[in-house]
Design a protein around this motif. Structure first.
Motif, mmCIF file in Angstrom:
data_model
loop_
_atom_site.group_PDB
_atom_site.id
_atom_site.type_symbol
_atom_site.label_atom_id
_atom_site.label_comp_id
_atom_site.label_asym_id
_atom_site.label_seq_id
_atom_site.Cartn_x
_atom_site.Cartn_y
_atom_site.Cartn_z
ATOM 1 N N ALA A 82 0.838 -1.209 0.000
ATOM 2 C CA ALA A 82 0.000 0.000 0.000
ATOM 3 C C ALA A 82 0.872 1.259 0.000
ATOM 4 O O ALA A 82 0.587 2.231 -0.717
ATOM 5 N N ALA A 83 1.948 1.243 0.802
ATOM 6 C CA ALA A 83 2.841 2.405 0.860
ATOM 7 C C ALA A 83 3.570 2.587 -0.470
ATOM 8 O O ALA A 83 3.732 3.718 -0.956
ATOM 9 N N LEU A 84 4.008 1.489 -1.072
ATOM 10 C CA LEU A 84 4.684 1.581 -2.364
ATOM 11 C C LEU A 84 3.746 2.125 -3.440
ATOM 12 O O LEU A 84 4.149 2.947 -4.271
ATOM 13 N N GLU A 85 2.511 1.673 -3.423
ATOM 14 C CA GLU A 85 1.543 2.136 -4.427
ATOM 15 C C GLU A 85 1.282 3.626 -4.287
ATOM 16 O O GLU A 85 1.232 4.350 -5.287
ATOM 17 N N ARG A 86 1.118 4.084 -3.048
ATOM 18 C CA ARG A 86 0.878 5.519 -2.831
ATOM 19 C C ARG A 86 2.078 6.348 -3.283
ATOM 20 O O ARG A 86 1.914 7.426 -3.868
ATOM 21 N N THR A 87 3.272 5.861 -3.019
ATOM 22 C CA THR A 87 4.470 6.586 -3.422
ATOM 23 C C THR A 87 4.574 6.662 -4.938
ATOM 24 O O THR A 87 4.864 7.721 -5.507
ATOM 25 N N ALA A 88 4.325 5.540 -5.614
ATOM 26 C CA ALA A 88 4.377 5.526 -7.080
ATOM 27 C C ALA A 88 3.341 6.483 -7.666
ATOM 28 O O ALA A 88 3.618 7.199 -8.637
ATOM 29 N N TYR A 89 2.164 6.500 -7.071
ATOM 30 C CA TYR A 89 1.110 7.392 -7.561
ATOM 31 C C TYR A 89 1.518 8.855 -7.427
ATOM 32 O O TYR A 89 1.332 9.654 -8.352
ATOM 33 N N GLY A 90 2.102 9.216 -6.274
ATOM 34 C CA GLY A 90 2.530 10.593 -6.069
ATOM 35 C C GLY A 90 3.601 11.011 -7.063
ATOM 36 O O GLY A 90 3.554 12.123 -7.623
ATOM 37 N N LEU A 91 4.564 10.139 -7.315
ATOM 38 C CA LEU A 91 5.625 10.449 -8.271
ATOM 39 C C LEU A 91 5.066 10.553 -9.688
ATOM 40 O O LEU A 91 5.467 11.437 -10.463
ATOM 41 N N ASN A 92 4.165 9.656 -10.043
ATOM 42 C CA ASN A 92 3.551 9.715 -11.370
ATOM 43 C C ASN A 92 2.724 10.976 -11.551
ATOM 44 O O ASN A 92 2.658 11.526 -12.656
ATOM 45 N N MET A 93 2.098 11.432 -10.487
ATOM 46 C CA MET A 93 1.321 12.666 -10.565
ATOM 47 C C MET A 93 2.219 13.857 -10.890
ATOM 48 O O MET A 93 1.913 14.678 -11.770
ATOM 49 N N VAL A 94 3.357 13.950 -10.191
ATOM 50 C CA VAL A 94 4.312 15.029 -10.476
ATOM 51 C C VAL A 94 4.814 14.927 -11.914
ATOM 52 O O VAL A 94 4.870 15.923 -12.642
ATOM 53 N N ALA A 95 5.176 13.707 -12.322
ATOM 54 C CA ALA A 95 5.683 13.509 -13.676
ATOM 55 C C ALA A 95 4.633 13.853 -14.726
ATOM 56 O O ALA A 95 4.956 14.438 -15.774
ATOM 57 N N PHE A 96 3.391 13.509 -14.465
ATOM 58 C CA PHE A 96 2.317 13.783 -15.420
ATOM 59 C C PHE A 96 2.122 15.293 -15.609
ATOM 60 O O PHE A 96 1.916 15.765 -16.735
ATOM 61 N N ILE A 97 2.206 16.031 -14.525
ATOM 62 C CA ILE A 97 2.086 17.489 -14.622
ATOM 63 C C ILE A 97 3.234 18.057 -15.448
ATOM 64 O O ILE A 97 3.033 18.911 -16.325
ATOM 65 N N LEU A 98 4.449 17.575 -15.184
ATOM 66 C CA LEU A 98 5.614 18.038 -15.943
ATOM 67 C C LEU A 98 5.505 17.641 -17.410
ATOM 68 O O LEU A 98 5.877 18.410 -18.308
ATOM 69 N N TRP A 99 4.988 16.445 -17.679
ATOM 70 C CA TRP A 99 4.847 15.995 -19.072
ATOM 71 C C TRP A 99 3.784 16.813 -19.802
ATOM 72 O O TRP A 99 3.907 17.069 -21.004
ATOM 73 N N THR A 100 2.743 17.212 -19.095
ATOM 74 C CA THR A 100 1.730 18.076 -19.705
ATOM 75 C C THR A 100 2.351 19.385 -20.158
ATOM 76 O O THR A 100 2.091 19.869 -21.272
ATOM 77 N N PHE A 101 3.205 19.952 -19.290
ATOM 78 C CA PHE A 101 3.914 21.176 -19.670
ATOM 79 C C PHE A 101 4.823 20.918 -20.870
ATOM 80 O O PHE A 101 4.928 21.748 -21.781
ATOM 81 N N THR A 102 5.495 19.759 -20.886
ATOM 82 C CA THR A 102 6.373 19.406 -22.003
ATOM 83 C C THR A 102 5.605 19.364 -23.318
ATOM 84 O O THR A 102 6.073 19.872 -24.346
ATOM 85 N N LEU A 103 4.421 18.779 -23.285
ATOM 86 C CA LEU A 103 3.593 18.680 -24.489
ATOM 87 C C LEU A 103 3.171 20.060 -24.977
ATOM 88 O O LEU A 103 3.244 20.360 -26.183
ATOM 89 N N ILE A 104 2.758 20.905 -24.053
ATOM 90 C CA ILE A 104 2.320 22.257 -24.431
ATOM 91 C C ILE A 104 3.498 23.082 -24.954
ATOM 92 O O ILE A 104 3.402 23.770 -25.980
ATOM 93 N N ALA A 105 4.626 23.023 -24.232
ATOM 94 C CA ALA A 105 5.803 23.791 -24.651
ATOM 95 C C ALA A 105 6.296 23.325 -26.017
ATOM 96 O O ALA A 105 6.723 24.140 -26.849
ATOM 97 N N GLY A 106 6.232 22.023 -26.270
ATOM 98 C CA GLY A 106 6.650 21.516 -27.574
ATOM 99 C C GLY A 106 5.772 22.045 -28.698
ATOM 100 O O GLY A 106 6.259 22.355 -29.792
ATOM 101 N N SER A 107 4.480 22.155 -28.431
ATOM 102 C CA SER A 107 3.564 22.688 -29.454
ATOM 103 C C SER A 107 3.861 24.154 -29.754
ATOM 104 O O SER A 107 3.838 24.583 -30.916
ATOM 105 N N ILE A 108 4.159 24.914 -28.704
ATOM 106 C CA ILE A 108 4.478 26.330 -28.907
ATOM 107 C C ILE A 108 5.764 26.475 -29.713
ATOM 108 O O ILE A 108 5.859 27.306 -30.626
ATOM 109 N N TRP A 109 6.760 25.644 -29.363
ATOM 110 C CA TRP A 109 8.031 25.685 -30.096
ATOM 111 C C TRP A 109 7.816 25.271 -31.552
ATOM 112 O O TRP A 109 8.393 25.851 -32.472
#
Length: 336
Positions: free
Chosen positions: A234-261
């Motif tokens: 349960a602790a491992l799953e929660r940790t993975a979810y939190g890290l994936n959430m941060v990564a997903f937000i950063l990847w969303t920015f990457t996708l948007i920034a790539g489109s602008i570029w």
């Protein structure tokens, strides 16, 4: 470029390679120390199981209350196992070696950038080494804060593999940047992508450990090993979810920034280029994971499989899309 400057830059590129080799040596030592650390955790569990069997036998035999107590052993309380002195020491040495190796790898990336007088992200070799440095930095910060020495061998080993492939398969001599990449968006778009991939990588490692830990909790093995010394599933799953959430937000920015570029470089936000498509595929898969994880009643194991599928897409995006001619498009920057 003057001959003197060219010579100086060539020397810097050579020093960058030397720092890279040095970082690989130190990462190897860190990997061995982390493996030794896990061995100590496994031995600690075995010792605790032996003490438990002794206590059961004494109780069944009707030993008098005045009998001498069993020798004191390090206590193990499920996932929050009390570290033995040997395990704690080895884990910390592994972490210190990881700090040193990461510092050397970052120095290599910086020296490469100074040598080519640009952000060192212009080809596959530079992408790979910078990505490995991002993973090493992210793990170093999180491990120090959370006591993740137990995770070290599972992070350092992939870093070593990437660096080995970088030198043997992907290596490209330092050179000029392709015209399409000469933009300040290179530092923004690619820099954030590196950070997102670092969080995705660590989350994927923890997610895989979660699946193994969950299986062993559901079907306890006859013999425990280091897996039982890890945090609960349960602790491992929660940790993975939190890290994936941060990564997903950063990847969303990457996708948007790539489109602008892309709009600035090619005159349109989207051209269905293979790299653009796979970047969106990654975003879609992780969005499905986030939705599934947040939906009540959904099996967390199945959600984790989706997250791992997303990381498989990250690997495809980094390797096949850049190296296989089938995916030829606007992003042909491998340098190979």
């Amino acid at each position: 470029m003057t001959p003197t400057l060219a010579t100086a830059n060539a020397a810097l590129a050579s020093n960058a390679n030397m720092a890279l080799y040095a970082s690989m040596i130190v990462y190897t030592l860190a990997m061995l120390m982390f493996a030794w650390h896990l061995a100590a955790r496994s031995a600690q569990l075995s010792g605790t199981r032996a003490v438990e069997r002794e206590e059961v036998l004494v109780t069944a035999g009707g030993a008098p209350a005045t009998s001498a107590p069993a020798p004191a052993r390090p206590a193990v309380e499920g996932p929050t196992a009390t570290e033995s002195a040997a395990s704690w020491q080895r884990g910390n040495i592994g972490l210190m070696l990881t700090y040193l190796a990461t510092a050397l790898l970052v120095a290599s990336v910086v020296l490469r950038g100074v040598a080519v007088e640009r952000p060192p992200w212009g080809n596959m070799f530079e992408f790979a080494t910078a990505s490995a440095a991002a993973v090493g930095l992210t793990y170093s910060v999180l491990a120090k804060r959370n006591g993740w020495q137990w995770l070290g061998v599972f992070v350092v080993t992939p870093i070593l593999l990437v660096l080995g492939l970088s030198l043997t398969v992907l290596y490209t001599e330092a050179g000029e940047l392709m015209p399409a990449l000469k933009s300040y968006w290179l530092a923004i778009h690619v820099g954030v992508a590196f950070l997102a991939v670092a969080f995705f990588t660590i989350a994927a490692v923890i997610g895989a450990l979660y699946l193994v830990r969950l299986r062993r909790e559901e079907k306890p093995p006859a013999r425990r090993n280091f897996i039982e010394s890890l945090p609960s599933s349960a602790a491992l799953e929660r940790t993975a979810y939190g890290l994936n959430m941060v990564a997903f937000i950063l990847w969303t920015f990457t996708l948007i920034a790539g489109s602008i570029w892309a709009k600035q470089a090619w005159g349109t936000y989207w051209q269905w280029d293979p790299k653009e498509v796979w970047t969106f595929v990654i975003w879609t898969v992780y969005a499905a994971y986030m939705h599934g994880r947040a939906t009540a009643g959904v099996d967390l194991r199945k959600s984790m499989y989706i997250a791992l599928a997303g990381f498989a897409c990250v690997i495809i995006n980094f390797t096949l899309v850049n190296l296989v001619s089938t995916f030829v498009g606007m992003h042909n920057y491998s340098g190979m």
